[in-house]
Design an enzyme around this catalytic site. Structure first.
Site, PDB file in Angstrom:
ATOM      1  N   ASP A  32       0.870  -1.168   0.000  1.00 16.99           N
ATOM      2  CA  ASP A  32       0.000   0.000   0.000  1.00 16.99           C
ATOM      3  C   ASP A  32       0.916   1.229   0.000  1.00 16.99           C
ATOM      4  OD1 ASP A  32      -2.263   1.735   0.796  1.00 16.99           O
ATOM      5  OD2 ASP A  32      -1.211   1.783   2.708  1.00 16.99           O
ATOM      6  N   GLU A  79     -12.322  19.608   5.938  1.00 12.33           N
ATOM      7  CA  GLU A  79     -11.401  18.499   6.202  1.00 12.33           C
ATOM      8  C   GLU A  79     -11.309  18.151   7.685  1.00 12.33           C
ATOM      9  OE1 GLU A  79     -10.419  16.527   4.046  1.00 12.33           O
ATOM     10  OE2 GLU A  79      -9.357  17.401   2.342  1.00 12.33           O
ATOM     11  N   ASP A 307      -1.598  -0.679   6.081  1.00 16.19           N
ATOM     12  CA  ASP A 307      -1.730  -0.098   7.419  1.00 16.19           C
ATOM     13  C   ASP A 307      -3.141   0.362   7.751  1.00 16.19           C
ATOM     14  OD1 ASP A 307      -1.705   2.045   5.567  1.00 16.19           O
ATOM     15  OD2 ASP A 307      -1.276   3.417   7.210  1.00 16.19           O
ATOM     16  N   ASP A 311      -7.314  -1.026   3.858  1.00 22.16           N
ATOM     17  CA  ASP A 311      -6.541  -2.189   3.418  1.00 22.16           C
ATOM     18  C   ASP A 311      -7.073  -3.514   3.966  1.00 22.16           C
ATOM     19  OD1 ASP A 311      -4.794  -0.359   2.232  1.00 22.16           O
ATOM     20  OD2 ASP A 311      -3.647  -0.158   4.075  1.00 22.16           O
TER      21      ASP A 311
HETATM   22  P1  ADP Z   1      -4.312   5.616  -0.607  1.00 23.39           P
HETATM   23  O1  ADP Z   1      -4.665   4.301  -1.215  1.00 23.39           O
HETATM   24  O2  ADP Z   1      -3.024   6.150  -1.177  1.00 23.39           O
HETATM   25  O3  ADP Z   1      -4.296   5.563   0.886  1.00 23.39           O
HETATM   26  P2  ADP Z   1      -6.997   6.808  -0.737  1.00 23.39           P
HETATM   27  O4  ADP Z   1      -7.734   5.683  -1.381  1.00 23.39           O
HETATM   28  O5  ADP Z   1      -7.234   7.003   0.724  1.00 23.39           O
HETATM   29  O6  ADP Z   1      -5.423   6.711  -1.075  1.00 23.39           O
HETATM   30  O7  ADP Z   1      -7.393   8.176  -1.468  1.00 23.39           O
HETATM   31  C1  ADP Z   1      -7.252   8.339  -2.861  1.00 23.39           C
HETATM   32  C2  ADP Z   1      -7.358   9.791  -3.257  1.00 23.39           C
HETATM   33  O8  ADP Z   1      -8.671  10.305  -2.950  1.00 23.39           O
HETATM   34  C3  ADP Z   1      -6.414  10.716  -2.509  1.00 23.39           C
HETATM   35  O9  ADP Z   1      -5.158  10.741  -3.121  1.00 23.39           O
HETATM   36  C4  ADP Z   1      -7.125  12.051  -2.610  1.00 23.39           C
HETATM   37  O10 ADP Z   1      -6.846  12.657  -3.847  1.00 23.39           O
HETATM   38  C5  ADP Z   1      -8.589  11.668  -2.586  1.00 23.39           C
HETATM   39  N1  ADP Z   1      -9.183  11.830  -1.247  1.00 23.39           N
HETATM   40  C6  ADP Z   1      -9.719  10.860  -0.488  1.00 23.39           C
HETATM   41  N2  ADP Z   1     -10.184  11.367   0.677  1.00 23.39           N
HETATM   42  C7  ADP Z   1      -9.903  12.685   0.671  1.00 23.39           C
HETATM   43  C8  ADP Z   1     -10.108  13.778   1.584  1.00 23.39           C
HETATM   44  N3  ADP Z   1     -10.686  13.630   2.758  1.00 23.39           N
HETATM   45  N4  ADP Z   1      -9.684  14.988   1.211  1.00 23.39           N
HETATM   46  C9  ADP Z   1      -9.080  15.171   0.036  1.00 23.39           C
HETATM   47  N5  ADP Z   1      -8.856  14.203  -0.866  1.00 23.39           N
HETATM   48  C10 ADP Z   1      -9.266  12.982  -0.568  1.00 23.39           C
HETATM   49 MG    MG Z   2      -2.553   3.378   3.612  1.00 28.27          MG
END
Ligand code: ADP
Ligand code: MG
Length: 493
Positions: A32, A79, A307, A311
């Protein structure tokens, strides 16, 4: 049992004998991105605000400060309801710039969080609350913002180390700037989230986002009432031991894959830094497990290292789920192995310990067979014609010797020391990861249908040792059902 005990002594919690046995069979390790190979605590590095070029008064310094304050207050308020790492980056920006008192002036309703995409909500700001706050409170931006360049189309400033660009655009809706109490519909998220809400993205805005993404930043777009008003980039640091872990896994002949919900450019930049060749990007949290299932359907043994809450299904689906201990509790619950010290090098140690344990088990089996295969026929009188006969005490002694040798062989595992960083550095072949980092294959999951010749074939080939370096330097998946071998050659973008 000795194996899991030794693992625990080395800060690796292995839940039972089965995961310990599977670990050495692993062919593909899926990592991840956020929080696993990166520290998971991003910080905002860049803010770009799009303003209407025809409205000259907005480009006065006081106006710019007011606009930026309102922008930070709005995204900060939204946020503050999210747990996402980007949300935490925005919250700490609010803390150091305008302070949390601003957030109390914003009324937030209809909050919706879309995992892997972003959030939406409705915000109402008390009239003139920002100016009042500014005059009462010296924490306003007036003293901390420094205008560094005014280049016609762009005014650049610096705010506590964050680059702020005010970009002049044609026909940009700036109605949100006006201080009244009308509710504003706010969207914060990635391109897909904007697309789903039909927010148009001009080529200029797209370029700007791409530039940040190429440097490995997570880029978030912000839209108000259906039009894009700004972009925020957050940078997350890659963990210092991540590259070494990946080199060590590659040196063992494993395939390493990066799996993320983030944008493909950001993912590619991170993969390149780390020497990871295969990337699944833009994967929605619910789809992470299905990528693993697809690999398993090709008879590959897959480990997943993660983590977060997102996941969990993937950790449970993988043949070996490995969770980082400072991640979420549910992830640790879903995993087969927990890395107590949060050290990624322990992924290599778990696989190494598993190989040794299995080797010991095999040797034990061999020793037991040897004693029995030799001892039983002799005891039965096979060598009687030559006058050799096993008296009962010899039989007992052989039994005891057999048990003791098995016991000592097993206990010798107790002195196992996991490979140190120095040892790993000596054994890994950095050239492998360097070469792979130059040639990253990205599978954009959001375009699954369009790109049907995909990374899966290459991962399978590599994991099964049918394809080794030099890596084809130009691999391109064409639209349609082209089989892997006939893939059209074109530069990877
Ligand atoms: P990762 O797999 O890298 O942990 P996520 O699946 O959590 O990524 O999120 C994917 C994308 O969705 C982020 O890169 C962001 O662009 C967008 N995103 C998700 N949640 C938020 C949030 N609360 N605020 C801003 N962007 C968000
Ligand atoms: Mg992660």
């Amino acid at each position: 049992m000795v194996g899991t005990g030794v693992a625990a002594l080395n800060s690796i919690l292995i839940k039972g004998a089965e995961p310990l046995e599977i670990a050495h069979k692993v062919q593909v390790v899926i990592l991840d991105k956020t929080g696993t190979v990166t520290v998971g605590v991003p910080s905002v590095t860049q803010i770009s605000l799009f303003l209407d070029r025809n409205n000259n008064s907005t480009f006065e310094k006081e106006s710019l400060i007011e606009i930026l304050t309102k922008f930070i207050a709005l995204i900060g308020a939204a946020e503050s309801n999210s747990q996402h790492p980007v949300a935490r980056a925005v919250s700490s920006l609010v803390n150091v710039t305008i302070g949390n008192s601003y957030l109390q002036q914003v009324r937030l309703t209809q909050f919706v969080s879309a995992p892997g995409l972003g959030l939406s909500c409705s915000l109402q700001m008390e009239t003139n609350s920002l100016q009042q706050n500014d005059s009462q409170n010296d924490s306003g931006l007036t003293h901390s913002i420094k205008i560094i360049a005014n280049e016609g189309d762009k005014i650049s400033a610096n705010l506590f180390g964050v680059n702020v660009d005010f970009i002049k655009c044609q026909q940009q809706d700036s109605s949100w700037i006006i201080n009244d109490e009308r509710p504003l519909n706010l969207l914060v998220g990635n391109r897909e989230w904007m697309k789903q809400h039909m927010v148009p993205l001009t080529p200029e805005m797209d370029m700007l986002m791409k530039r940040s993404e190429d440097s490995g930043c997570t880029v978030v777009a912000i839209a108000i009432n259906g039009s894009l008003i700004g972009v925020v980039s957050a940078a997350d640091q890659v963990k210092e031991e991540a590259a070494l872990m990946i080199s060590a896994l590659l040196s063992r002949g494993l395939s390493v894959v990066l799996l993320t919900g983030d944008n493909s450019r950001t993912a590619k930049a991170v993969a390149r830094k780390l020497g990871i060749q295969f990337v699944f990007s833009e994967v929605l949290p619910g789809h992470k497990a299905s990528k693993i299932r697809e690999l398993q359907s090709r008879n590959l043994v897959v480990a997943m290292v993660g983590d977060g809450v997102n996941d969990c299904p993937a950790l449970a689906q993988a043949d070996l789920g490995i969770a980082i201990a400072n991640g979420s509790d549910v992830a640790m619950e879903a995993a087969d192995v927990v890395l107590v010290r949060n050290d990624l090098l322990d992924v290599v140690a778990a696989i190494d310990l598993s190989s040794r344990t299995v080797r010991k088990i095999r040797l034990n089996f061999f020793l037991a067979c040897v004693y029995n295969l030799i001892g039983i026929p002799i005891a039965a009188g096979l060598l009687l014609p030559w006058g050799i006969i096993l008296s009962p005490w010899m039989g007992s002694a052989a039994m005891a010797a057999s048990s003791l040798s098995v016991l000592f062989n097993s206990l010798s595992l107790k002195v196992y020391q996991k490979p140190t960083r120095k040892e790993l550095e000596q054994i890994v072949d950095h050239r492998v990861s360097e070469q792979r980092g130059r040639n990253v294959l990205v599978h954009k999951v959001s375009e699954d249908l369009e790109y049907s010749v995909d990374v899966f074939d290459w991962i399978e080939k590599q994991a099964k040792g049918r394809w080794s370096d030099p890596v084809p330097s130009k691999v391109h998946w064409t639209k349609g059902q082209t089989p892997c071998d006939k893939v059209e050659m074109a530069p990877l973008v």
